[in-house]
Structures are given as C-alpha cells and as structure tokens.
Design a protein around this motif. Structure first.
Motif, short mmCIF file in Angstrom:
data_model
loop_
_atom_site.label_atom_id
_atom_site.label_comp_id
_atom_site.label_asym_id
_atom_site.label_seq_id
_atom_site.Cartn_x
_atom_site.Cartn_y
_atom_site.Cartn_z
N THR A 127 -20.57 23.81 42.73
CA THR A 127 -21.43 22.76 43.26
C THR A 127 -20.89 22.23 44.58
N ARG A 128 -19.57 22.07 44.67
CA ARG A 128 -18.99 21.63 45.95
C ARG A 128 -19.28 22.63 47.05
N THR A 129 -19.21 23.93 46.73
CA THR A 129 -19.50 24.98 47.71
C THR A 129 -20.95 24.88 48.16
N LEU A 130 -21.87 24.72 47.21
CA LEU A 130 -23.29 24.60 47.55
C LEU A 130 -23.53 23.37 48.43
N LEU A 131 -22.90 22.26 48.11
CA LEU A 131 -23.07 21.05 48.93
C LEU A 131 -22.54 21.26 50.35
N ARG A 132 -21.41 21.97 50.48
CA ARG A 132 -20.88 22.27 51.82
C ARG A 132 -21.86 23.13 52.61
N GLN A 133 -22.47 24.13 51.93
CA GLN A 133 -23.43 25.00 52.60
C GLN A 133 -24.65 24.22 53.07
N VAL A 134 -25.13 23.34 52.23
CA VAL A 134 -26.29 22.53 52.59
C VAL A 134 -25.96 21.63 53.77
N ALA A 135 -24.79 21.01 53.75
CA ALA A 135 -24.38 20.14 54.85
C ALA A 135 -24.24 20.92 56.15
N ALA A 136 -23.66 22.11 56.07
CA ALA A 136 -23.48 22.92 57.27
C ALA A 136 -24.83 23.33 57.85
N ARG A 137 -25.76 23.73 56.99
CA ARG A 137 -27.09 24.12 57.46
C ARG A 137 -27.82 22.95 58.09
N ALA A 138 -27.66 21.77 57.52
CA ALA A 138 -28.32 20.58 58.06
C ALA A 138 -27.75 20.24 59.43
N GLY A 139 -26.44 20.39 59.59
CA GLY A 139 -25.80 20.09 60.87
C GLY A 139 -26.20 21.06 61.96
N GLU A 140 -26.54 22.28 61.59
CA GLU A 140 -26.93 23.29 62.57
C GLU A 140 -28.43 23.27 62.83
N GLY A 141 -29.14 22.46 62.07
CA GLY A 141 -30.59 22.41 62.24
C GLY A 141 -31.28 23.68 61.79
N GLU A 142 -30.65 24.45 60.91
CA GLU A 142 -31.21 25.71 60.44
C GLU A 142 -32.47 25.44 59.61
N LYS A 143 -33.54 26.16 59.92
CA LYS A 143 -34.80 25.95 59.23
C LYS A 143 -35.24 27.18 58.46
N GLY A 144 -34.31 28.04 58.16
CA GLY A 144 -34.65 29.28 57.46
C GLY A 144 -34.97 29.05 56.00
N LYS A 145 -34.83 30.10 55.26
CA LYS A 145 -35.11 30.09 53.84
C LYS A 145 -34.20 29.06 53.14
N PRO A 146 -34.75 28.25 52.25
CA PRO A 146 -33.90 27.26 51.56
C PRO A 146 -32.90 27.94 50.65
N LEU A 147 -31.80 27.26 50.40
CA LEU A 147 -30.79 27.78 49.48
C LEU A 147 -31.40 27.87 48.08
N PRO A 148 -31.05 28.89 47.31
CA PRO A 148 -31.60 29.01 45.97
C PRO A 148 -31.09 27.89 45.07
N ARG A 149 -31.96 27.45 44.18
CA ARG A 149 -31.58 26.43 43.20
C ARG A 149 -31.83 27.00 41.83
N LYS A 150 -30.79 27.22 41.12
CA LYS A 150 -30.91 27.78 39.78
C LYS A 150 -30.96 26.62 38.78
N LEU A 151 -32.03 26.58 38.02
CA LEU A 151 -32.16 25.55 37.01
C LEU A 151 -31.65 26.10 35.69
N THR A 152 -30.46 25.70 35.33
CA THR A 152 -29.89 26.16 34.08
C THR A 152 -30.20 25.16 32.97
N PRO A 153 -30.33 25.63 31.75
CA PRO A 153 -30.61 24.72 30.63
C PRO A 153 -29.58 23.60 30.59
N GLY A 154 -30.07 22.40 30.38
CA GLY A 154 -29.21 21.22 30.36
C GLY A 154 -29.23 20.45 31.66
N THR A 155 -29.73 21.08 32.75
CA THR A 155 -29.83 20.39 34.03
C THR A 155 -30.81 19.22 33.89
#
Length: 145
Positions: A60-88
């Motif tokens: 989760t920390r890795t995913l959050l870092r990736q999201v933050a980095a993409r936001a800082g670069e203004g990247e508008k490409g394909k969104p990061l995948p979100r896996k909905l696992t049971p219990g989420t």
C-alpha cells in the motif's frame, strides 16, 4: 487535571460530535475535517487499530508513492489498477451520512444486504443513476474533449 479514560472502539462508538473532533485533533495533530460523525469515528478507529496492529502494508505504501509521483508529474495516462480484495471497505460520505460497503468474494455488502454491483448501491444511496466505481472514487470522471 484528571487522567483521560482509555479510548477503545466500544467507547468510540458512543462519543458525541465535539468529543470526536477533539479526539481526531489529538490523534492526527490537526483539526478535524468537516466529516460526518460516522466518518470521524472510522478515521479515529483506524488510528486506534494502527497503534495496536501496525500501519499500512508495504504494498500500500508503494501504491501511495506511485500515485503521489504521478500526481506531481501531472501524468494523465491510464489510472493505476485498484484491486478490490474481499474484506476491503469502501467509504463514502453522501450528504452528511457515512456509507460503508464491504467487498465480498461474490459481490458487496451494504446496509446488511448482499449486492451484486457498486452501481446498484450508489443508486440506492443517491436515488439517481450513478456509475458505482465513480461514486466510490475507484475511477475518475472522463473529461470531455
């Protein structure tokens, strides 16, 4: 100055609004945001569990870092995948009321009932047709060209 009573999840469920805001400020070192009491309880409850069980996972920390980095670069490409696992748990505040959906193996649980889609839940909450993943913040609204 008396000792503050130990806060647990059972006591948290009974705290009135002003005490919730004070508890939020104490645990997050910031003023409470303008959220419903239900969402304040969820945030404080998370902090209680984080102290007892540990913080977010490495993935989760890795995913959050990736999201933050993409936001800082203004990247508008394909969104990061979100896996909905049971219990989420998906949480949405709608018109001052907190709504929580639990992801199951074969659908979703909301308001004590089994649902096949997030879209049906979003419609039940709002009374109008909504894209379920969009309503719960799992996808972004497409911009018109």
């Amino acid at each position: 100055m008396g000792r503050q009573r130990y806060l647990n999840l059972a006591r948290l469920a009974k705290l009135p609004g002003e005490e919730l805001k004070a508890e939020w400020a104490r645990r997050y070192s910031a003023p409470a945001p303008g959220l419903s009491p239900d969402l304040l309880r969820l945030g404080i409850g998370y902090k209680l569990q984080e102290v007892k069980l540990g913080g977010v996972s490495r993935g989760t920390r890795t995913l959050l870092r990736q999201v933050a980095a993409r936001a800082g670069e203004g990247e508008k490409g394909k969104p990061l995948p979100r896996k909905l696992t049971p219990g989420t748990r998906l949480v949405r505040d709608w018109r001052g009321v907190g709504h929580t959906v639990i992801v199951l193996e074969d659908g979703f649980e909301y308001d004590g009932k089994h649902w096949k889609s997030l879209t049906a839940i979003a419609k039940a909450i709002t009374g109008t047709p909504w894209n379920g993943p969009l309503f719960f913040g799992l996808t972004a609204r497409k911009k018109k060209a």
